[in-house]
Design a protein around this motif. Structure first.
Motif, short mmCIF file in Angstrom:
data_model
loop_
_atom_site.label_atom_id
_atom_site.label_comp_id
_atom_site.label_asym_id
_atom_site.label_seq_id
_atom_site.Cartn_x
_atom_site.Cartn_y
_atom_site.Cartn_z
N ARG A 146 32.74 -3.61 -26.21
CA ARG A 146 32.05 -3.65 -27.56
C ARG A 146 32.29 -4.97 -28.24
NH1 ARG A 146 34.35 2.03 -28.38
NH2 ARG A 146 32.60 3.46 -27.99
N ASP A 182 30.66 5.71 -25.84
CA ASP A 182 30.41 6.34 -27.28
C ASP A 182 30.78 7.44 -27.35
OD1 ASP A 182 29.83 3.55 -27.38
OD2 ASP A 182 27.73 3.79 -26.98
N THR A 183 31.07 8.39 -26.43
CA THR A 183 31.06 9.81 -26.81
C THR A 183 32.28 10.58 -25.93
OG1 THR A 183 29.83 10.38 -24.64
CG2 THR A 183 28.37 10.13 -26.81
N SER A 189 36.07 3.82 -31.61
CA SER A 189 35.64 2.61 -31.67
C SER A 189 36.05 1.65 -32.51
CB SER A 189 33.94 2.62 -31.82
OG SER A 189 33.34 1.45 -31.99
N SER A 195 27.63 -0.31 -29.20
CA SER A 195 27.73 0.28 -28.03
C SER A 195 28.46 -0.07 -26.91
CB SER A 195 26.46 0.89 -27.45
OG SER A 195 26.46 1.98 -26.54
N HIS A 197 27.66 1.34 -23.88
CA HIS A 197 26.73 1.60 -22.89
C HIS A 197 26.48 0.27 -21.95
CE1 HIS A 197 23.63 3.80 -20.80
NE2 HIS A 197 22.84 2.78 -20.72
#
Length: 299
Positions: A146, A182-183, A189, A195, A197
């Motif tokens: 990030r 992110d999960t 974060s 994100s 990802h």
């Protein structure tokens, strides 16, 4: 049924992204860039073998990364990013371990980074501590991704073309981020709205099936997970004891059954990790994966 994906054109044998283009003197390094800070739980953690002695006993850990920016990366021509994640069973290693590997990519025109993350001693003695160490290390890697994406303009990164390469424990982090960016349960974060990802995740010496560790509550596979390229020993990993049939293929099946993509590559029996440097022994497998996932032929 969705239409089949078009077959991408193969990458060229030489040229940008596939062979060295630049000398080290042309590459701009940024070393020990602070990307996050975290409490030092119990004062026993550290972020690197190189800083362990000075970090144990402190209340806060300062997490750092290195970035190498080649001359083709400019404000007008941002370049794909490759992030190296070191191994060490979540108890050892440092970003310096893969500095030369990262440079092989920077010389070919990628922005290349290596990262530190929280390390926890004796994490294999207790499954709960082991899971916690894995969660924290992966959270740190996600925040490194990030950070680099949030600061893409500074390092001339194309934020839509990011790949991770992890070895051993770092391979596990690369895989977990592929499916839980992110999960991931319990992760925080540092960059809301940015994100973690990535467009491609590469690992050697790691799977998502580990003996004695129940990760079923942590992992949730989806069709939108990052494509994975997974190198592993066949039939047996010399370090972890993971086998092709009991660990590698079940990891691949969990990803593909959910609609994701996972290509597995067999390393020699009784190896643990292999060298994933650009131009090395395993470059013929790496090159087409990066070419497709990072859309290198379209820029």
């Amino acid at each position: 049924m969705p239409p089949p994906r078009p077959t991408p054109l193969p990458p060229p044998e030489t040229g940008m992204y596939v062979s060295p283009q630049y000398a080290d003197a042309q590459i701009t390094p940024s070393l020990n860039v602070v990307y996050s800070r975290r409490p030092n739980e119990g004062g026993i953690q550290y972020t690197s073998n190189l800083t362990k002695a000075s970090e144990i006993g402190t209340s806060e850990l300062v997490l750092k990364l290195d970035v190498a920016v080649p001359p083709n990366a400019t404000a007008g021509t941002p370049q794909p990013l490759v992030i190296w994640i070191h191994g060490g069973s979540f108890v050892g290693g440092s970003k310096e371990d893969h500095r030369e590997d990262a440079m092989t990519y920077a010389r070919a025109g990628y922005v290349a980074a290596t990262i530190n993350y929280r390390l926890t001693p004796d994490n294999e003695a207790n499954p709960a501590i082991r899971v916690r160490a894995i969660q924290q290390a992966t959270e740190d890697a996600m925040n490194a991704i990030r950070y680099l994406r949030a600061n893409a303009a500074t390092y001339h990164i194309d934020p839509n073309r990011v790949a991770t390469i992890g070895t051993s424990a770092g391979g596990g982090i690369s895989l977990i981020n592929a499916i839980e960016a992110d999960t991931l349960a319990g992760s925080v974060s540092d960059f809301p709205g940015v994100s973690a990802h990535v467009q491609g995740a590469i690992a050697t010496g790691a799977t998502l099936v580990e003996a004695g560790i129940d990760t079923s509550s942590l992992f949730h596979f989806d069709a939108t997970d990052s494509p994975v390229l997974m190198f592993n020993a066949n039939p047996t990993d010399s370090n972890t004891g993971a086998t092709w049939n009991d660990n590698v293929l079940p990891t691949q099946k969990a990803i593909t059954d959910a609609g994701g993509r996972c290509t597995v590559v067999a390393q020699p029996d009784m190896t643990h990790t292999v060298n994933l440097a650009l131009g090395g022994r395993w470059w013929p497998q790496l090159k087409p994966f990066l070419w497709e996932t990072l859309k290198l032929g379209s820029k």
